[in-house]
Design a protein around this motif. Structure first.
Motif, PDB file in Angstrom:
ATOM      1  N   PHE A 180       0.845  -1.191   0.000  1.00 56.28           N
ATOM      2  CA  PHE A 180       0.000   0.000   0.000  1.00 56.28           C
ATOM      3  C   PHE A 180       0.879   1.239   0.000  1.00 56.28           C
ATOM      4  O   PHE A 180       1.893   1.281   0.689  1.00 56.28           O
ATOM      5  N   VAL A 181       0.486   2.216  -0.772  1.00 56.50           N
ATOM      6  CA  VAL A 181       1.148   3.520  -0.770  1.00 56.50           C
ATOM      7  C   VAL A 181       0.038   4.553  -0.644  1.00 56.50           C
ATOM      8  O   VAL A 181      -0.944   4.521  -1.388  1.00 56.50           O
ATOM      9  N   LEU A 182       0.178   5.432   0.318  1.00 54.62           N
ATOM     10  CA  LEU A 182      -0.862   6.422   0.626  1.00 54.62           C
ATOM     11  C   LEU A 182      -2.200   5.735   0.899  1.00 54.62           C
ATOM     12  O   LEU A 182      -3.260   6.251   0.571  1.00 54.62           O
ATOM     13  N   GLY A 183      -2.128   4.560   1.495  1.00 52.20           N
ATOM     14  CA  GLY A 183      -3.334   3.820   1.842  1.00 52.20           C
ATOM     15  C   GLY A 183      -4.005   3.122   0.673  1.00 52.20           C
ATOM     16  O   GLY A 183      -5.054   2.515   0.836  1.00 52.20           O
ATOM     17  N   LEU A 184      -3.410   3.199  -0.509  1.00 50.98           N
ATOM     18  CA  LEU A 184      -4.003   2.608  -1.710  1.00 50.98           C
ATOM     19  C   LEU A 184      -3.179   1.395  -2.119  1.00 50.98           C
ATOM     20  O   LEU A 184      -1.950   1.455  -2.180  1.00 50.98           O
ATOM     21  N   SER A 185      -3.865   0.320  -2.434  1.00 52.99           N
ATOM     22  CA  SER A 185      -3.209  -0.918  -2.818  1.00 52.99           C
ATOM     23  C   SER A 185      -2.554  -0.799  -4.190  1.00 52.99           C
ATOM     24  O   SER A 185      -3.202  -0.402  -5.159  1.00 52.99           O
ATOM     25  N   VAL A 186      -1.286  -1.178  -4.259  1.00 54.47           N
ATOM     26  CA  VAL A 186      -0.579  -1.219  -5.543  1.00 54.47           C
ATOM     27  C   VAL A 186      -1.310  -2.177  -6.484  1.00 54.47           C
ATOM     28  O   VAL A 186      -1.494  -1.879  -7.664  1.00 54.47           O
ATOM     29  N   GLU A 187      -1.752  -3.282  -5.945  1.00 60.99           N
ATOM     30  CA  GLU A 187      -2.464  -4.277  -6.756  1.00 60.99           C
ATOM     31  C   GLU A 187      -3.755  -3.698  -7.340  1.00 60.99           C
ATOM     32  O   GLU A 187      -4.094  -3.959  -8.494  1.00 60.99           O
ATOM     33  N   TRP A 188      -4.479  -2.881  -6.567  1.00 63.86           N
ATOM     34  CA  TRP A 188      -5.710  -2.285  -7.091  1.00 63.86           C
ATOM     35  C   TRP A 188      -5.412  -1.407  -8.297  1.00 63.86           C
ATOM     36  O   TRP A 188      -6.100  -1.475  -9.304  1.00 63.86           O
ATOM     37  N   VAL A 189      -4.359  -0.597  -8.200  1.00 62.79           N
ATOM     38  CA  VAL A 189      -4.022   0.293  -9.313  1.00 62.79           C
ATOM     39  C   VAL A 189      -3.584  -0.538 -10.523  1.00 62.79           C
ATOM     40  O   VAL A 189      -3.971  -0.241 -11.651  1.00 62.79           O
ATOM     41  N   GLN A 190      -2.808  -1.594 -10.295  1.00 56.21           N
ATOM     42  CA  GLN A 190      -2.427  -2.478 -11.397  1.00 56.21           C
ATOM     43  C   GLN A 190      -3.664  -3.075 -12.056  1.00 56.21           C
ATOM     44  O   GLN A 190      -3.742  -3.159 -13.293  1.00 56.21           O
ATOM     45  N   ASN A 191      -4.641  -3.471 -11.260  1.00 55.83           N
ATOM     46  CA  ASN A 191      -5.886  -4.026 -11.803  1.00 55.83           C
ATOM     47  C   ASN A 191      -6.676  -2.985 -12.583  1.00 55.83           C
ATOM     48  O   ASN A 191      -7.316  -3.304 -13.586  1.00 55.83           O
ATOM     49  N   GLU A 192      -6.653  -1.739 -12.135  1.00 55.77           N
ATOM     50  CA  GLU A 192      -7.331  -0.661 -12.857  1.00 55.77           C
ATOM     51  C   GLU A 192      -6.706  -0.464 -14.234  1.00 55.77           C
ATOM     52  O   GLU A 192      -7.415  -0.320 -15.226  1.00 55.77           O
TER      53      GLU A 192
END
Length: 153
Positions: free
Chosen positions: A119-131
């Motif tokens: 997580f960076v700034l509370g946001l999952s790296v994996e979520w952004v990759q999925n987006e």
């Protein structure tokens, strides 16, 4: 159909001297990662992205980006999400080449974020990759629709 209040590049002027101006001034260089993650510009930028108000999401996220240190994982994460917002807006406007280019930029920023952090700034790296992957798939299928749920922040 555009959500109420959503600014469209080249079609609307956004909110000049409007409700977002005070929020973007709430972050500054030297803030801790935790403070940036909890800040209204970051949180509202993510909310606006979810609500498909991509231009205003980008505006708030840009303020957070400006407050991060050059080359930091935080700056790379914010830049990736900003490019996602840009890509989604370009897809909404039917600009497939720009959507592809901006997805590639988002992925390039993510490549500089250590996945081990999770997580960076509370946001999952994996979520952004999925987006990024979801936008790529939609773009390839030429079925991109900005109202499609490409994820949830």
């Amino acid at each position: 159909m555009t959500p109420p209040g959503a600014a469209m590049s080249g079609q609307t002027t956004g909110f000049p001297n409007g409700p977002f101006d005070g929020v973007v001034s709430e972050v500054w260089r030297g803030m801790s990662s935790d403070a940036l993650a909890a800040s209204r510009p970051w949180q509202s930028g993510l909310r606006l992205y979810r609500e498909r108000n991509f231009r205003e999401a980008h505006r708030r996220l840009r303020a957070v980006w400006s407050a991060t240190e050059a080359g930091s994982p935080e700056r790379q994460m914010v830049a990736a999400v900003m490019q996602l917002a840009n890509a989604a807006l370009e897809g909404r406007l039917g600009r497939q080449d720009e959507l592809r280019r901006l997805c590639d930029l988002a992925a390039a920023h993510l490549a500089h974020v250590p996945v081990a952090r999770g997580f960076v700034l509370g946001l999952s790296v994996e979520w952004v990759q999925n987006e990024v992957a979801a936008l790529h798939v939609e773009m390839q299928d030429r079925k991109y629709n900005a109202y499609l749920d490409v994820g949830g922040v």
